[in-house]
Design an enzyme around this catalytic site. Sequence first.
Site, PDB file in Angstrom:
ATOM      1  N   THR A  75       4.732  14.502   5.009  1.00  0.00           N
ATOM      2  CA  THR A  75       4.861  13.103   5.405  1.00  0.00           C
ATOM      3  C   THR A  75       5.124  13.061   6.901  1.00  0.00           C
ATOM      4  O   THR A  75       5.823  13.921   7.446  1.00  0.00           O
ATOM      5  CB  THR A  75       6.013  12.401   4.657  1.00  0.00           C
ATOM      6  OG1 THR A  75       7.202  13.204   4.750  1.00  0.00           O
ATOM      7  CG2 THR A  75       5.665  12.180   3.193  1.00  0.00           C
ATOM      8  N   HIS A 245      -3.027  10.499  -1.976  1.00  0.00           N
ATOM      9  CA  HIS A 245      -2.389  10.259  -0.672  1.00  0.00           C
ATOM     10  C   HIS A 245      -1.252   9.244  -0.796  1.00  0.00           C
ATOM     11  O   HIS A 245      -1.000   8.452   0.119  1.00  0.00           O
ATOM     12  CB  HIS A 245      -3.433   9.769   0.339  1.00  0.00           C
ATOM     13  CG  HIS A 245      -3.161  10.190   1.752  1.00  0.00           C
ATOM     14  ND1 HIS A 245      -3.943  11.099   2.418  1.00  0.00           N
ATOM     15  CD2 HIS A 245      -2.195   9.833   2.636  1.00  0.00           C
ATOM     16  CE1 HIS A 245      -3.487  11.262   3.654  1.00  0.00           C
ATOM     17  NE2 HIS A 245      -2.419  10.509   3.809  1.00  0.00           N
ATOM     18  N   ARG A 280       9.651  10.566  -9.416  1.00  0.00           N
ATOM     19  CA  ARG A 280      10.982  10.060  -9.097  1.00  0.00           C
ATOM     20  C   ARG A 280      12.073  10.622  -9.999  1.00  0.00           C
ATOM     21  O   ARG A 280      13.252  10.377  -9.779  1.00  0.00           O
ATOM     22  CB  ARG A 280      10.994   8.518  -9.217  1.00  0.00           C
ATOM     23  CG  ARG A 280      10.009   7.800  -8.306  1.00  0.00           C
ATOM     24  CD  ARG A 280      10.387   7.947  -6.845  1.00  0.00           C
ATOM     25  NE  ARG A 280       9.496   7.204  -5.969  1.00  0.00           N
ATOM     26  CZ  ARG A 280       8.397   7.700  -5.404  1.00  0.00           C
ATOM     27  NH1 ARG A 280       8.065   8.973  -5.637  1.00  0.00           N
ATOM     28  NH2 ARG A 280       7.653   6.954  -4.606  1.00  0.00           N
ATOM     29  N   GLY A 299       7.294  12.944  -1.733  1.00  0.00           N
ATOM     30  CA  GLY A 299       7.134  12.514  -0.357  1.00  0.00           C
ATOM     31  C   GLY A 299       8.158  11.471   0.047  1.00  0.00           C
ATOM     32  O   GLY A 299       9.141  11.763   0.724  1.00  0.00           O
TER      33      GLY A 299
END
Length: 350
Positions: A75, A245, A280, A299
Amino acid sequence: MNVRDFEAAAKAVLDPVHFDYFASGAQDELTVRANEAAFRRLALVPRILRGHKPPRLGRTVLGSQASMPIMIAPTAFHRLAHPDGERASVRAAAEAGVIMIAAMLATVAIEDMADEARKVADDPALWFQLYLQPDLGFTEAIVRRAEAAGVAALVVTVDSPALGRNERGDRNDFHDLPPGIRCENLREAGGDVRGVVLSPEISWRHLDWLRGITTLPIVLKGVLHPADAELAQRRGIDAIIVSNHGGRQLDGTPPAVDRLRVIADVVGGELPLLVDGGIRRGTDVVKTLALGATAAAIGRPVLWGLAAGGEEGVARVLDLLRIELLNALTLCGCDSVESVPRDLVSQGAM
């Protein structure tokens, strides 16, 4: 506390424009939301009475030793989140023993990141993400810097023949880094993010060229179609990251986790299969393992942790995911990350 709590904490301290940059995706952000929602459609079907010791979390990926199958995805612009930027992130990664993929658009140079990582680990697992440039001399100069810094693999982002349309960024008129912050891996371009050229002319021949100039393992990031996975395998690519992405390029693409099984069927376990997008929870990681992934990458959670608490915030995010992963594997009846069966996951909205 869980990983999502860090997002609210980050929002409270970040410049709203910078928060939007990290949180946003392309256009309507359908894919951003779909990445997380896809995990809620997958149910875990645990086994019982397995009689094993606590699960082993360690895994080796392309020769890099990792304490768990959770990686840090590349990132950009960590110094927008915290003054220490990537220095803090890479120290936390090295201390946790996880693989970090340094971004080409980092605001700390790859050499400095490697030095920081070695302050806390003798052999940190550091990879480098690369946008292949039409100027091959410029590309080679960056590759040589990454090699000299001691990175263990090159991760080539292949889903960016053009820049995705970010409407939040347009509304905020956020197109340049603020004074005092630059892309330190782009010294040859003056550190200007506009020095990166995204071109539809980039093709498999550029990957062949890259293979010819480096002995580092080459990972393709941004694969969603099984035909592309098959081509990558035939051309000697060392690993694949199934990724859209983070929803920041083409809006409306399927969630990465939904493409895992079909791509796993194509590669047949012959090369590592990684995935990012929407992870998550520790249970999310277990689901990716059941669908054929070797490891999962995070990310935005790293950026939230960095903004909320610097190095300690990133470390806390990684520790929370480790605790959840261990708990989930135990409850599913698995004795290691390598023993997660494919029938552990079924479709079923939660």
